[in-house]
Write a protein that holds these residues in place. Structure first.
Motif, PDB file in Angstrom:
ATOM      1  N   THR A 224       0.800  -1.048  -0.016  1.00 49.80           N
ATOM      2  CA  THR A 224      -0.033  -0.005  -0.127  1.00 49.80           C
ATOM      3  C   THR A 224       0.800   1.410   0.071  1.00 49.80           C
ATOM      4  O   THR A 224       0.414   2.261   0.396  1.00 49.80           O
ATOM      5  N   GLY A 225       2.114   1.132  -0.532  1.00 50.24           N
ATOM      6  CA  GLY A 225       2.811   2.229  -0.433  1.00 50.24           C
ATOM      7  C   GLY A 225       2.459   3.334  -1.442  1.00 50.24           C
ATOM      8  O   GLY A 225       2.904   4.542  -1.301  1.00 50.24           O
ATOM      9  N   SER A 226       2.088   3.129  -2.625  1.00 45.48           N
ATOM     10  CA  SER A 226       1.741   4.007  -3.656  1.00 45.48           C
ATOM     11  C   SER A 226       0.372   4.748  -3.372  1.00 45.48           C
ATOM     12  O   SER A 226      -0.557   3.939  -2.781  1.00 45.48           O
ATOM     13  N   ALA A 227       0.297   5.793  -3.963  1.00 44.29           N
ATOM     14  CA  ALA A 227      -1.173   6.661  -3.766  1.00 44.29           C
ATOM     15  C   ALA A 227      -2.286   5.849  -4.157  1.00 44.29           C
ATOM     16  O   ALA A 227      -3.404   5.356  -3.624  1.00 44.29           O
ATOM     17  N   ILE A 228      -2.214   4.809  -5.515  1.00 44.92           N
ATOM     18  CA  ILE A 228      -3.207   4.294  -6.140  1.00 44.92           C
ATOM     19  C   ILE A 228      -3.434   3.109  -5.102  1.00 44.92           C
ATOM     20  O   ILE A 228      -4.784   2.829  -4.962  1.00 44.92           O
ATOM     21  N   ASP A 229      -2.465   2.178  -4.538  1.00 43.10           N
ATOM     22  CA  ASP A 229      -2.724   1.084  -3.721  1.00 43.10           C
ATOM     23  C   ASP A 229      -3.475   1.450  -2.399  1.00 43.10           C
ATOM     24  O   ASP A 229      -4.154   0.723  -1.942  1.00 43.10           O
ATOM     25  N   ALA A 230      -3.077   2.550  -1.943  1.00 41.55           N
ATOM     26  CA  ALA A 230      -3.562   2.928  -0.596  1.00 41.55           C
ATOM     27  C   ALA A 230      -4.990   3.573  -0.775  1.00 41.55           C
ATOM     28  O   ALA A 230      -5.821   3.296   0.375  1.00 41.55           O
ATOM     29  N   THR A 231      -5.576   3.904  -1.992  1.00 41.39           N
ATOM     30  CA  THR A 231      -7.020   4.439  -2.032  1.00 41.39           C
ATOM     31  C   THR A 231      -7.853   2.887  -2.677  1.00 41.39           C
ATOM     32  O   THR A 231      -9.161   3.258  -2.505  1.00 41.39           O
ATOM     33  N   LEU A 232      -7.102   2.055  -3.216  1.00 46.11           N
ATOM     34  CA  LEU A 232      -7.973   0.778  -3.807  1.00 46.11           C
ATOM     35  C   LEU A 232      -9.068   0.273  -2.748  1.00 46.11           C
ATOM     36  O   LEU A 232     -10.166  -0.208  -2.919  1.00 46.11           O
ATOM     37  N   PRO A 233      -8.388   0.112  -1.490  1.00 43.59           N
ATOM     38  CA  PRO A 233      -9.660  -0.340  -0.378  1.00 43.59           C
ATOM     39  C   PRO A 233     -10.680   0.593  -0.252  1.00 43.59           C
ATOM     40  O   PRO A 233     -11.727  -0.023   0.302  1.00 43.59           O
TER      41      PRO A 233
ATOM     42  N   VAL B  11       7.283  -6.841   8.854  1.00 43.67           N
ATOM     43  CA  VAL B  11       7.966  -5.570   8.783  1.00 43.67           C
ATOM     44  C   VAL B  11       6.664  -4.632   9.549  1.00 43.67           C
ATOM     45  O   VAL B  11       5.591  -4.988   9.393  1.00 43.67           O
ATOM     46  N   ARG B  12       7.003  -3.318  10.125  1.00 43.20           N
ATOM     47  CA  ARG B  12       5.899  -2.557  10.446  1.00 43.20           C
ATOM     48  C   ARG B  12       5.997  -1.430   9.509  1.00 43.20           C
ATOM     49  O   ARG B  12       6.821  -0.783   9.243  1.00 43.20           O
ATOM     50  N   ILE B  13       4.824  -1.199   8.871  1.00 43.52           N
ATOM     51  CA  ILE B  13       4.655  -0.136   7.831  1.00 43.52           C
ATOM     52  C   ILE B  13       3.963   1.086   8.550  1.00 43.52           C
ATOM     53  O   ILE B  13       3.151   1.197   9.603  1.00 43.52           O
ATOM     54  N   ARG B  14       4.182   2.379   8.023  1.00 44.21           N
ATOM     55  CA  ARG B  14       3.668   3.568   8.520  1.00 44.21           C
ATOM     56  C   ARG B  14       2.280   3.671   7.958  1.00 44.21           C
ATOM     57  O   ARG B  14       2.060   3.271   6.938  1.00 44.21           O
ATOM     58  N   PRO B  15       1.644   4.503   8.534  1.00 46.45           N
ATOM     59  CA  PRO B  15       0.031   4.776   8.123  1.00 46.45           C
ATOM     60  C   PRO B  15       0.351   5.575   6.632  1.00 46.45           C
ATOM     61  O   PRO B  15       1.194   6.241   6.498  1.00 46.45           O
ATOM     62  N   ALA B  16      -0.529   5.285   5.678  1.00 48.33           N
ATOM     63  CA  ALA B  16      -0.347   6.134   4.318  1.00 48.33           C
ATOM     64  C   ALA B  16      -0.623   7.725   4.869  1.00 48.33           C
ATOM     65  O   ALA B  16      -1.410   8.138   5.638  1.00 48.33           O
ATOM     66  N   ASP B  17      -0.241   8.451   3.759  1.00 44.75           N
ATOM     67  CA  ASP B  17      -0.608   9.873   4.007  1.00 44.75           C
ATOM     68  C   ASP B  17      -2.047  10.198   3.994  1.00 44.75           C
ATOM     69  O   ASP B  17      -2.631   9.481   2.993  1.00 44.75           O
ATOM     70  N   GLY B  18      -2.472  11.425   4.695  1.00 46.50           N
ATOM     71  CA  GLY B  18      -3.848  11.818   4.269  1.00 46.50           C
ATOM     72  C   GLY B  18      -4.822  11.099   5.234  1.00 46.50           C
ATOM     73  O   GLY B  18      -6.176  11.408   5.039  1.00 46.50           O
ATOM     74  N   HIS B  19      -4.310  10.547   6.265  1.00 44.40           N
ATOM     75  CA  HIS B  19      -5.399   9.730   7.348  1.00 44.40           C
ATOM     76  C   HIS B  19      -5.297  10.214   8.523  1.00 44.40           C
ATOM     77  O   HIS B  19      -5.789   9.851   9.515  1.00 44.40           O
ATOM     78  N   THR B  20      -4.574  11.408   8.790  1.00 49.67           N
ATOM     79  CA  THR B  20      -4.330  12.148  10.456  1.00 49.67           C
ATOM     80  C   THR B  20      -5.750  12.170  10.632  1.00 49.67           C
ATOM     81  O   THR B  20      -5.910  11.973  11.896  1.00 49.67           O
ATOM     82  N   ALA B  21      -6.742  12.931  10.156  1.00 51.80           N
ATOM     83  CA  ALA B  21      -7.876  13.450  10.684  1.00 51.80           C
ATOM     84  C   ALA B  21      -8.656  11.986  11.104  1.00 51.80           C
ATOM     85  O   ALA B  21      -9.410  12.047  11.871  1.00 51.80           O
ATOM     86  N   GLU B  22      -8.644  10.990  10.129  1.00 50.77           N
ATOM     87  CA  GLU B  22      -9.455   9.878  10.317  1.00 50.77           C
ATOM     88  C   GLU B  22      -8.967   9.079  11.669  1.00 50.77           C
ATOM     89  O   GLU B  22      -9.921   8.801  12.351  1.00 50.77           O
ATOM     90  N   ARG B  23      -7.529   9.174  11.748  1.00 49.05           N
ATOM     91  CA  ARG B  23      -6.977   8.454  13.017  1.00 49.05           C
ATOM     92  C   ARG B  23      -7.601   9.339  14.274  1.00 49.05           C
ATOM     93  O   ARG B  23      -7.967   8.650  15.426  1.00 49.05           O
TER      94      ARG B  23
END
Length: 490
Positions: A358-367, A410-422
């Motif tokens: 989910t590192g790319s912008a498109i893969d992070a938005t597909l779900p 491995v531990r991945i970081r949250p995708a950008d743009g979800h601060t308000a959601e969290r």
């Protein structure tokens, strides 16, 4: 996987552009409604469809739970039958293996059976870079290839094209790929099919190397199985001297008897047919019958990592019937190209982010490319709970956490743009853990309901751009229930 298509935007941006294309939407609406209506009638003919569905799920789950054992059994069976097995950890390794095998024959062209796996790894492009021409022989894949296009559907890759557009592609491009289209070609389906038949026949008769995928692989016998509707696959799988099959490791089934289930569910769920028109099976090589050399390339490319996810692994049950695409309201409006993957629609929304990460912008938005209506789960012939996996992947995108990459946790970081959601989720958790505070908040909202805005500010604006905020009730359910209970007492 090899990554998203060059320059592909995130799903929301691509979908926003696609829904403005009225021709595209009309093509998709007509095709998906036609296919899904025919499928519904075909499935309704079987009284035991639910039992077949459960049986297919059970076979797939059992196989995935013992995948290592069945893959080794498959390798031994294929080798004993005269084939050669190669293992490819990723797309680059698979492309290198196939390219070297073709070079070893001295040939400069191959014919191809429709294959999602070879699209996934970008094999055509890799062969072209090595000076080898790869010709698609499936009619829809031929349309896509001649039109310098990308597939937009698993079963019908050219679903976004109408007859007039196909005629224009054939007339303009066939000559540069081989036999040109007939003079005065019309848009009647029979004329178009005949033009494709004449164009491809020369390639079938000339080709000495073919590349295929497989719908299923039988571990106990080493048998490969390809289902197709046009006969082009049969030509590719029998005429050339060398056959190279690139197949995802999840396509294995334990026994020949297991095929009985899928040979009933796949045709009805994909093409709405009671029996598949062309089902080709081969086991290794046989002197004087079919290709004399057979290579099987077993492709991982993120599948082992997906298998490590207890929730997400059910995506590997997929038999590529495409039924979920035909009932999805999001796919019907956005089309397949918006998904930026060879796997579009609901199954692509859960499979691509697991295979690619989910590192790319498109893969992070597909779900998020789903209404979670559940129609995809209802039609899936192997009962993949796609909404469950979508929610699971949304959590991964928003929260980050532990995943498996290259066989390592491995531990991945949250995708950008979800601060308000969290922040909203943390606030909701705090509130829901404190019944008194929740009750006070409900009463405060009820009293302030006349101040309800029509649109939310800040990050909430994206929600209200396409939705209306619900009316707030005069009192909370808790207060309504308490009053009801009080009135009911004698």
């Amino acid at each position: 996987m090899t990554g998203t298509y060059l320059g592909m935007p995130a799903f929301p941006d691509a979908a926003r552009e696609a829904v403005r294309d009225e021709v595209l939407r009309a093509n998709l609406r007509h095709a998906t409604h036609t296919i899904r209506d025919k499928r519904a009638r075909a499935v309704a003919e079987l009284e035991d469809w639910d039992r077949l569905r459960a049986a297919g799920k059970a076979v797939k789950d059992h196989t995935l739970a013992h995948l290592d054992r069945y893959l080794l059994q498959l390798e031994a069976s294929v080798t004993a039958a005269g084939g050669t097995v190669h293992w490819a950890a990723d797309a680059d390794e698979a492309n290198r293996i196939v390219t070297d095998l073709v070079r070893g024959t001295g040939e400069k062209e191959v014919v191809k059976v429709k294959s999602m796996a070879t699209q996934e790894i970008g094999l055509n492009e890799a062969l072209e870079a090595a000076g080898i021409a790869a010709y698609e022989t499936d009619l829809a894949e031929l349309i896509v290839q001649l039109g310098h296009d990308r597939p937009s559907h698993i079963l019908v890759p050219a679903i976004h094209r109408n007859r007039g557009e196909i005629r224009e592609v054939f007339a303009a491009e066939m000559g540069s790929w081989g036999r040109p289209a007939p003079e005065g070609l019309g848009d009647d389906p029979r004329e178009l099919a005949e033009a494709a038949r004449l164009h491809l026949r020369e390639k079938f008769l000339r080709a000495r190397v073919a590349v295929s995928g497989a719908n299923f692989m039988v571990a106990e016998t080493g048998t490969m199985v390809v289902l197709e509707s046009e006969g082009n696959g049969r030509m590719c799988l029998t005429l050339p001297e060398t056959l190279i099959s690139v197949v995802g490791i999840e396509k294995v089934v334990p026994t020949f008897r297991d095929l009985e289930i899928f040979l009933q569910t796949l045709p009805r769920s994909s093409t709405a047919e009671r029996m598949n028109p062309y089902t080709t099976m081969w086991t290794g090589t046989t002197e004087g019958d079919g290709p004399s050399v057979f290579h099987l390339v077993l492709l991982d490319n993120g599948r082992t990592d997906t298998l490590a996810d207890e929730v997400g692994r059910q995506a590997l049950r997929c038999i590529r019937c495409s039924a979920c695409l035909n009932v999805c309201p999001v796919y019907e409006r956005a089309g397949g190209h918006a998904y930026g993957s060879v796997y579009p629609g609901p199954i692509g929304a859960i499979l691509s982010p697991q295979l690619r990460g989910t590192g790319s912008a498109i893969d992070a938005t597909l779900p998020y490319a789903s209404t979670l209506c559940g129609a995809c789960y209802e039609v899936c012939p192997v009962a993949i709970d796609i909404p469950e996996v979508l929610v699971h992947l949304r959590e991964r995108v928003a929260q980050g956490g532990q995943v498996t990459r290259g066989g390592i946790r491995v531990r991945i970081r949250p995708a950008d743009g979800h601060t308000a959601e969290r922040a909203a989720m943390r606030a909701a958790r705090l509130l829901l853990d404190r019944p008194g505070a929740l009750r006070a908040g409900e009463r405060l909202l009820a009293r302030a309901r006349r101040l309800r805005p029509r649109r939310l500010p800040g990050p909430g604006r994206a929600w209200t751009d396409s939705r209306e905020l619900p009316e707030l009730p005069e009192r909370s359910f808790r207060d309504w229930w308490a009053a009801r209970e009080k009135e009911a007492r004698p």
